[in-house]
Design a protein around this motif. Sequence first.
Motif, PDB file in Angstrom:
ATOM      1  N   GLY A  12      52.169  41.847  31.139  1.00  0.00           N
ATOM      2  CA  GLY A  12      51.803  40.488  30.743  1.00  0.00           C
ATOM      3  C   GLY A  12      50.641  40.594  29.791  1.00  0.00           C
ATOM      4  O   GLY A  12      49.591  41.075  30.167  1.00  0.00           O
ATOM      5  N   GLN A  13      50.830  40.197  28.562  1.00  0.00           N
ATOM      6  CA  GLN A  13      49.807  40.457  27.570  1.00  0.00           C
ATOM      7  C   GLN A  13      48.951  39.230  27.283  1.00  0.00           C
ATOM      8  O   GLN A  13      48.710  38.888  26.148  1.00  0.00           O
ATOM      9  CB  GLN A  13      50.444  41.024  26.318  1.00  0.00           C
ATOM     10  N   LEU A  14      48.508  38.587  28.343  1.00  0.00           N
ATOM     11  CA  LEU A  14      47.596  37.464  28.216  1.00  0.00           C
ATOM     12  C   LEU A  14      46.328  37.771  29.000  1.00  0.00           C
ATOM     13  O   LEU A  14      46.373  38.454  30.005  1.00  0.00           O
ATOM     14  CB  LEU A  14      48.236  36.192  28.787  1.00  0.00           C
ATOM     15  N   GLY A  15      45.210  37.260  28.547  1.00  0.00           N
ATOM     16  CA  GLY A  15      43.970  37.440  29.285  1.00  0.00           C
ATOM     17  C   GLY A  15      43.003  38.358  28.578  1.00  0.00           C
ATOM     18  O   GLY A  15      43.304  38.932  27.526  1.00  0.00           O
ATOM     19  N   PRO A  16      41.822  38.506  29.144  1.00  0.00           N
ATOM     20  CA  PRO A  16      40.734  39.216  28.472  1.00  0.00           C
ATOM     21  C   PRO A  16      41.040  40.677  28.139  1.00  0.00           C
ATOM     22  O   PRO A  16      40.634  41.169  27.090  1.00  0.00           O
ATOM     23  CB  PRO A  16      39.559  39.109  29.436  1.00  0.00           C
ATOM     24  N   PHE A  17      41.753  41.380  29.008  1.00  0.00           N
ATOM     25  CA  PHE A  17      42.050  42.788  28.717  1.00  0.00           C
ATOM     26  C   PHE A  17      42.837  42.908  27.425  1.00  0.00           C
ATOM     27  O   PHE A  17      42.565  43.770  26.591  1.00  0.00           O
ATOM     28  CB  PHE A  17      42.821  43.445  29.872  1.00  0.00           C
ATOM     29  N   ASN A  57      28.093  45.563  29.637  1.00  0.00           N
ATOM     30  CA  ASN A  57      27.282  44.378  29.952  1.00  0.00           C
ATOM     31  C   ASN A  57      27.852  43.096  29.357  1.00  0.00           C
ATOM     32  O   ASN A  57      27.330  42.013  29.619  1.00  0.00           O
ATOM     33  CB  ASN A  57      25.837  44.577  29.470  1.00  0.00           C
ATOM     34  N   ASP A  58      28.907  43.198  28.570  1.00  0.00           N
ATOM     35  CA  ASP A  58      29.529  42.041  27.932  1.00  0.00           C
ATOM     36  C   ASP A  58      30.449  41.328  28.927  1.00  0.00           C
ATOM     37  O   ASP A  58      31.249  41.959  29.616  1.00  0.00           O
ATOM     38  CB  ASP A  58      30.332  42.510  26.709  1.00  0.00           C
ATOM     39  N   ASP A  59      30.330  39.989  29.013  1.00  0.00           N
ATOM     40  CA  ASP A  59      31.118  39.214  29.979  1.00  0.00           C
ATOM     41  C   ASP A  59      32.623  39.362  29.767  1.00  0.00           C
ATOM     42  O   ASP A  59      33.382  39.463  30.727  1.00  0.00           O
ATOM     43  CB  ASP A  59      30.734  37.734  29.924  1.00  0.00           C
ATOM     44  N   LYS A  60      33.050  39.368  28.516  1.00  0.00           N
ATOM     45  CA  LYS A  60      34.490  39.505  28.231  1.00  0.00           C
ATOM     46  C   LYS A  60      34.994  40.887  28.671  1.00  0.00           C
ATOM     47  O   LYS A  60      36.078  41.014  29.232  1.00  0.00           O
ATOM     48  CB  LYS A  60      34.767  39.284  26.752  1.00  0.00           C
ATOM     49  N   PHE A  61      34.189  41.908  28.434  1.00  0.00           N
ATOM     50  CA  PHE A  61      34.556  43.262  28.847  1.00  0.00           C
ATOM     51  C   PHE A  61      34.648  43.342  30.377  1.00  0.00           C
ATOM     52  O   PHE A  61      35.588  43.925  30.925  1.00  0.00           O
ATOM     53  CB  PHE A  61      33.531  44.269  28.312  1.00  0.00           C
ATOM     54  N   LYS A  62      33.682  42.728  31.064  1.00  0.00           N
ATOM     55  CA  LYS A  62      33.707  42.696  32.538  1.00  0.00           C
ATOM     56  C   LYS A  62      34.954  41.970  33.043  1.00  0.00           C
ATOM     57  O   LYS A  62      35.598  42.411  34.001  1.00  0.00           O
ATOM     58  CB  LYS A  62      32.455  42.013  33.089  1.00  0.00           C
ATOM     59  N   ALA A  63      35.290  40.855  32.406  1.00  0.00           N
ATOM     60  CA  ALA A  63      36.494  40.106  32.796  1.00  0.00           C
ATOM     61  C   ALA A  63      37.737  40.951  32.554  1.00  0.00           C
ATOM     62  O   ALA A  63      38.681  40.927  33.350  1.00  0.00           O
ATOM     63  CB  ALA A  63      36.566  38.794  32.020  1.00  0.00           C
ATOM     64  N   ALA A  64      37.733  41.709  31.464  1.00  0.00           N
ATOM     65  CA  ALA A  64      38.865  42.587  31.159  1.00  0.00           C
ATOM     66  C   ALA A  64      38.996  43.680  32.226  1.00  0.00           C
ATOM     67  O   ALA A  64      40.113  44.028  32.629  1.00  0.00           O
ATOM     68  CB  ALA A  64      38.681  43.216  29.776  1.00  0.00           C
ATOM     69  N   GLN A  65      37.870  44.203  32.694  1.00  0.00           N
ATOM     70  CA  GLN A  65      37.904  45.205  33.765  1.00  0.00           C
ATOM     71  C   GLN A  65      38.513  44.619  35.035  1.00  0.00           C
ATOM     72  O   GLN A  65      39.327  45.264  35.698  1.00  0.00           O
ATOM     73  CB  GLN A  65      36.484  45.733  34.053  1.00  0.00           C
ATOM     74  N   GLU A  66      38.119  43.399  35.374  1.00  0.00           N
ATOM     75  CA  GLU A  66      38.670  42.732  36.559  1.00  0.00           C
ATOM     76  C   GLU A  66      40.168  42.509  36.418  1.00  0.00           C
ATOM     77  O   GLU A  66      40.932  42.737  37.348  1.00  0.00           O
ATOM     78  CB  GLU A  66      37.959  41.399  36.816  1.00  0.00           C
ATOM     79  N   GLN A  67      40.584  42.032  35.241  1.00  0.00           N
ATOM     80  CA  GLN A  67      42.009  41.787  35.027  1.00  0.00           C
ATOM     81  C   GLN A  67      42.798  43.088  35.124  1.00  0.00           C
ATOM     82  O   GLN A  67      43.852  43.137  35.764  1.00  0.00           O
ATOM     83  CB  GLN A  67      42.254  41.145  33.659  1.00  0.00           C
ATOM     84  N   TYR A  68      42.297  44.148  34.499  1.00  0.00           N
ATOM     85  CA  TYR A  68      43.008  45.426  34.526  1.00  0.00           C
ATOM     86  C   TYR A  68      43.134  45.936  35.963  1.00  0.00           C
ATOM     87  O   TYR A  68      44.202  46.380  36.382  1.00  0.00           O
ATOM     88  CB  TYR A  68      42.290  46.460  33.647  1.00  0.00           C
ATOM     89  N   LYS A  69      42.047  45.816  36.727  1.00  0.00           N
ATOM     90  CA  LYS A  69      42.066  46.267  38.130  1.00  0.00           C
ATOM     91  C   LYS A  69      43.140  45.514  38.906  1.00  0.00           C
ATOM     92  O   LYS A  69      43.928  46.111  39.641  1.00  0.00           O
ATOM     93  CB  LYS A  69      40.687  46.054  38.758  1.00  0.00           C
ATOM     94  N   LYS A  70      43.195  44.201  38.721  1.00  0.00           N
ATOM     95  CA  LYS A  70      44.197  43.401  39.439  1.00  0.00           C
ATOM     96  C   LYS A  70      45.610  43.774  39.024  1.00  0.00           C
ATOM     97  O   LYS A  70      46.518  43.832  39.860  1.00  0.00           O
ATOM     98  CB  LYS A  70      43.943  41.912  39.216  1.00  0.00           C
ATOM     99  N   LEU A  71      45.816  44.010  37.735  1.00  0.00           N
ATOM    100  CA  LEU A  71      47.147  44.400  37.262  1.00  0.00           C
ATOM    101  C   LEU A  71      47.590  45.724  37.871  1.00  0.00           C
ATOM    102  O   LEU A  71      48.729  45.873  38.304  1.00  0.00           O
ATOM    103  CB  LEU A  71      47.173  44.502  35.729  1.00  0.00           C
TER     104      LEU A  71
END
Length: 163
Positions: A12-17, A57-71
């Motif tokens: 799924g190619q949507l979201g911060p990652f 330390n970037d919020d978008k990068f942190k959100a991308a890490q969370e999304q990747y972990k969940k995926l």
Amino acid sequence: MKKDSKKLDKIGQLGPFFELDKRRQKAVILLFEDELTDEEIAKNVQRRRSTLDNWKNDDKFKAAQEQYKKLVVKKDFESKALRELVNLLNAKSEMVRLQTAITILKMSGMMSDNSTPELDKAKVRKANAEADIARWRADKLTGKNKSDDSTVLVDDIGDVEDE
């Protein structure tokens, strides 16, 4: 990038990652895999260590890490976890069976985190009582409650005044 990571990109190619450039995506993946030092990860994505620190330390990068972990967790473990839960429905312990059933219902969206079978039954009773009261009030307004054999409802929830 590992073979599994390439498959994951197609899920799924949507979201911060997926909004990150390829270097940052690779950094997210390498950080998740936790096999390299930050210095090695920075080298791997052809950036300085300080750049990687800024990314982290970037919020978008942190959100991308969370999304990747969940995926990754969803892809690799969700079906295995569900199979294990189904097996636990046959456990000897009644408590284990109950907790398993509740977990499966929550996963399916049929039960919320703050819900229990007892609470759900109480909510149904409350809704039915409120419907009875509303019906009685409507009948009272239309004069259908005038007969001598009517049932008197006591409403200790609201402030119904007698006529």
